[in-house]
Scaffold this motif. Structure first.
Motif, PDB file in Angstrom:
ATOM      1  N   ALA A   3       8.653 -37.729  -4.262  1.00 29.17           N
ATOM      2  CA  ALA A   3       9.924 -37.114  -3.352  1.00 29.17           C
ATOM      3  C   ALA A   3       9.791 -35.459  -3.613  1.00 29.17           C
ATOM      4  N   CYS A   4       9.080 -34.883  -4.773  1.00 29.35           N
ATOM      5  CA  CYS A   4       9.349 -33.663  -5.197  1.00 29.35           C
ATOM      6  C   CYS A   4       7.900 -33.090  -5.376  1.00 29.35           C
ATOM      7  N   HIS A   5       7.089 -34.044  -5.336  1.00 27.89           N
ATOM      8  CA  HIS A   5       5.592 -33.368  -5.573  1.00 27.89           C
ATOM      9  C   HIS A   5       4.503 -34.118  -4.604  1.00 27.89           C
ATOM     10  N   GLN A   6       3.963 -33.350  -3.847  1.00 27.69           N
ATOM     11  CA  GLN A   6       3.078 -33.949  -2.733  1.00 27.69           C
ATOM     12  C   GLN A   6       1.370 -33.385  -3.267  1.00 27.69           C
ATOM     13  N   GLU A   7       0.584 -34.059  -2.885  1.00 36.36           N
ATOM     14  CA  GLU A   7      -0.952 -33.620  -3.296  1.00 36.36           C
ATOM     15  C   GLU A   7      -1.335 -32.342  -3.248  1.00 36.36           C
ATOM     16  N   LYS A   8      -1.020 -31.759  -2.069  1.00 40.54           N
ATOM     17  CA  LYS A   8      -1.625 -30.381  -1.711  1.00 40.54           C
ATOM     18  C   LYS A   8      -0.429 -29.430  -1.222  1.00 40.54           C
ATOM     19  N   VAL A   9       0.621 -29.845  -1.237  1.00 37.89           N
ATOM     20  CA  VAL A   9       1.797 -28.925  -0.696  1.00 37.89           C
ATOM     21  C   VAL A   9       2.906 -28.839  -1.753  1.00 37.89           C
ATOM     22  N   LYS A  10       3.456 -27.699  -1.891  1.00 42.01           N
ATOM     23  CA  LYS A  10       4.385 -27.477  -2.773  1.00 42.01           C
ATOM     24  C   LYS A  10       5.817 -28.152  -2.075  1.00 42.01           C
ATOM     25  N   VAL A  11       6.575 -29.005  -2.534  1.00 43.11           N
ATOM     26  CA  VAL A  11       7.914 -29.318  -1.750  1.00 43.11           C
ATOM     27  C   VAL A  11       8.963 -28.580  -2.900  1.00 43.11           C
ATOM     28  N   VAL A  12       9.576 -29.689  -3.534  1.00 41.18           N
ATOM     29  CA  VAL A  12      10.468 -29.035  -4.685  1.00 41.18           C
ATOM     30  C   VAL A  12       9.865 -28.628  -5.721  1.00 41.18           C
ATOM     31  N   GLY A  13       8.848 -29.425  -6.244  1.00 44.33           N
ATOM     32  CA  GLY A  13       8.062 -29.018  -7.293  1.00 44.33           C
ATOM     33  C   GLY A  13       6.586 -28.568  -6.822  1.00 44.33           C
ATOM     34  N   PRO A  14       5.768 -28.146  -7.784  1.00 49.82           N
ATOM     35  CA  PRO A  14       4.572 -27.692  -7.346  1.00 49.82           C
ATOM     36  C   PRO A  14       3.740 -29.095  -6.934  1.00 49.82           C
ATOM     37  N   SER A  15       2.528 -28.663  -6.150  1.00 51.56           N
ATOM     38  CA  SER A  15       1.678 -29.865  -5.603  1.00 51.56           C
ATOM     39  C   SER A  15       0.773 -30.352  -6.827  1.00 51.56           C
ATOM     40  N   LEU A  16       0.509 -31.672  -6.582  1.00 54.25           N
ATOM     41  CA  LEU A  16      -0.522 -32.221  -7.625  1.00 54.25           C
ATOM     42  C   LEU A  16      -1.741 -31.466  -7.984  1.00 54.25           C
ATOM     43  N   LYS A  17      -2.327 -30.658  -6.746  1.00 52.79           N
ATOM     44  CA  LYS A  17      -3.521 -29.960  -6.963  1.00 52.79           C
ATOM     45  C   LYS A  17      -3.287 -28.783  -7.841  1.00 52.79           C
ATOM     46  N   ASP A  18      -1.858 -28.141  -7.784  1.00 58.17           N
ATOM     47  CA  ASP A  18      -1.674 -27.029  -8.677  1.00 58.17           C
ATOM     48  C   ASP A  18      -1.408 -27.621 -10.014  1.00 58.17           C
ATOM     49  N   ILE A  19      -0.771 -28.674 -10.157  1.00 55.49           N
ATOM     50  CA  ILE A  19      -0.462 -29.194 -11.595  1.00 55.49           C
ATOM     51  C   ILE A  19      -1.818 -29.587 -12.104  1.00 55.49           C
ATOM     52  N   ALA A  20      -2.787 -30.100 -11.461  1.00 54.04           N
ATOM     53  CA  ALA A  20      -4.141 -30.535 -12.208  1.00 54.04           C
ATOM     54  C   ALA A  20      -4.910 -29.181 -12.466  1.00 54.04           C
ATOM     55  N   ALA A  21      -4.940 -28.266 -11.494  1.00 52.90           N
ATOM     56  CA  ALA A  21      -5.545 -27.086 -11.875  1.00 52.90           C
ATOM     57  C   ALA A  21      -5.014 -26.490 -13.232  1.00 52.90           C
ATOM     58  N   LYS A  22      -3.890 -26.244 -13.432  1.00 54.02           N
ATOM     59  CA  LYS A  22      -3.230 -25.542 -14.481  1.00 54.02           C
ATOM     60  C   LYS A  22      -3.330 -26.442 -15.887  1.00 54.02           C
ATOM     61  N   TYR A  23      -3.114 -27.718 -15.660  1.00 50.06           N
ATOM     62  CA  TYR A  23      -3.430 -28.529 -16.965  1.00 50.06           C
ATOM     63  C   TYR A  23      -4.697 -28.603 -17.153  1.00 50.06           C
ATOM     64  N   LYS A  24      -5.821 -28.393 -16.377  1.00 50.51           N
ATOM     65  CA  LYS A  24      -7.057 -28.331 -16.785  1.00 50.51           C
ATOM     66  C   LYS A  24      -7.467 -26.985 -17.245  1.00 50.51           C
ATOM     67  N   ALA A  25      -6.912 -25.927 -16.710  1.00 50.91           N
ATOM     68  CA  ALA A  25      -7.148 -24.623 -17.380  1.00 50.91           C
ATOM     69  C   ALA A  25      -6.528 -24.352 -18.800  1.00 50.91           C
TER      70      ALA A  25
END
Length: 121
Positions: free
Chosen positions: A46-68
């Protein structure tokens, strides 16, 4: 004498590593599927989509930050780690409500959700 003792031990470890690698690959596939299913069923989507920021960050952005930053999504979902993607007070307040759901989940399920997120490219 040492060569005779080390050879069977070395062979054991080599054979074990092949077995473990095969199990890990099988587990990863089922973990990804379970993680995606849990992610959607717990209303995370509802708040997170794979590649688009909705309410929260996208999963792509989350994965990138957690990896970094080598962070742990599992610890964050358990409420044991601070957010590293969205650190704005308003955003973190929204996520705190959702954490009430994830804090009660099994660690294995949280690991599956984490694996699903971390595999978004």
């Amino acid at each position: 004498m040492k060569k005779i003792i080390l050879s069977p031990i070395a062979l054991f470890f080599v054979l074990s590593s092949f077995t473990l690698k095969k199990e890990t690959i099988t587990h990863t596939k089922s973990s990804l599927e379970n993680g995606k299913k849990l992610f959607n069923s717990k209303t995370c989507s509802a708040c997170h989509q794979e590649k688009v920021k909705v309410v929260g960050p996208s999963l792509k952005d989350i994965a990138a930050k957690y990896k970094a930053k080598k962070g742990s999504i599992v610890l964050f979902l358990q409420g044991k780690a601070k957010p590293i993607v969205e650190t704005d007070t308003g955003q973190t307040a929204i996520m705190q409500t959702s954490l009430s759901i994830t804090k009660t989940m099994k660690v294995e399920d949280l690991k599956d959700i984490s694996e699903y997120i971390m595999n978004i490219k």
